[in-house]
Design a protein around this motif. Sequence first.
Motif, PDB file in Angstrom:
ATOM      1  N   LEU A 106      -6.461   4.974   5.807  1.00  8.80           N
ATOM      2  CA  LEU A 106      -5.470   5.624   4.693  1.00  8.80           C
ATOM      3  C   LEU A 106      -5.047   4.589   3.520  1.00  8.80           C
ATOM      4  N   THR A 107      -4.378   3.575   3.968  1.00 11.34           N
ATOM      5  CA  THR A 107      -3.889   2.363   3.270  1.00 11.34           C
ATOM      6  C   THR A 107      -5.262   2.054   2.299  1.00 11.34           C
ATOM      7  N   HIS A 108      -6.058   1.655   2.993  1.00  9.48           N
ATOM      8  CA  HIS A 108      -7.458   1.183   2.471  1.00  9.48           C
ATOM      9  C   HIS A 108      -7.750   2.176   1.329  1.00  9.48           C
ATOM     10  N   ARG A 109      -8.047   3.527   1.578  1.00 14.35           N
ATOM     11  CA  ARG A 109      -8.354   4.443   0.706  1.00 14.35           C
ATOM     12  C   ARG A 109      -7.571   4.572  -0.475  1.00 14.35           C
ATOM     13  N   LEU A 110      -6.201   4.793  -0.102  1.00 16.02           N
ATOM     14  CA  LEU A 110      -5.216   4.966  -1.531  1.00 16.02           C
ATOM     15  C   LEU A 110      -5.157   3.429  -2.191  1.00 16.02           C
ATOM     16  N   VAL A 111      -5.307   2.476  -1.679  1.00 20.92           N
ATOM     17  CA  VAL A 111      -5.440   1.179  -2.517  1.00 20.92           C
ATOM     18  C   VAL A 111      -6.769   1.286  -3.146  1.00 20.92           C
ATOM     19  N   ALA A 112      -7.937   1.640  -2.576  1.00 26.32           N
ATOM     20  CA  ALA A 112      -9.302   1.476  -3.268  1.00 26.32           C
ATOM     21  C   ALA A 112      -9.394   2.450  -4.584  1.00 26.32           C
TER      22      ALA A 112
END
Length: 246
Positions: A180-186
């Motif tokens: 989720l962190t990866h998706r939100l940053v991306a």
Amino acid sequence: MTAAEPTIVATSGGHRIGDRTRVVFDALVHHAIDLSGVHGRRPRILYVGTAIGDAEHFTARMTEAARVPGFDLTPLHLFPMPNVEDVEGTVLDHDVVWVMGGSVVNLLAVWRAHGLDHIMHKAWQAGVVLSGVSAGSLCWFQGGATDSFGPELRPVTNALGFLPYSNGVHYDSDEGRRPLTHRLVAEGTLPTAHCTDDGVGLVYCGTELVEAVTEIPGRGAYQVTRDGNRAVEERIEPRRLPAHRV
């Protein structure tokens, strides 16, 4: 005595089960105290349990955890009303603020209702070391992934913003947080994320990340940045803190 410059210690740790007590302060709490520069007297810790509704049983455990190494601990309760008359003076009179985990969304709402967000910023600027675990880490950043709304992780984007990054906690023990962190940053929902495995803390002087530290060997810290429409993760190897046996 206060820290030489505004200091935050944002962690996914700081506590462990004791031999004779339910909870003891681990190396991350001791490191926050060291960074405050206190010497020649008992360190003064302000314990803030807003994120777990000022649960009395945990306040008792924190008080006992502080007694063992000889720290003076004061709980700051906001339920059902502030337990001290001068909230700002109380915060500023301590060396370290330690914020317990729980619901960061509820913490933010209650702190803002009582003006504690502004008080914490004033304390940070005055050299009181701000620190905490989980929600007590995430609150100092722009936002991050949280289970405050329910079992399914969702973003919070309106945290205090003292630090211009987002924060990922329990990065190794909660399998949903990394993707989720990866998706939100991306997608640009969250800015660059600084993340910690359990037992790891991040030390900031001003708004600069100066060091990652750990009380558990083998654990890591991470920076997640946006590159086009994807997220790129880089491991930050933490320094092992001296063990504190009690």
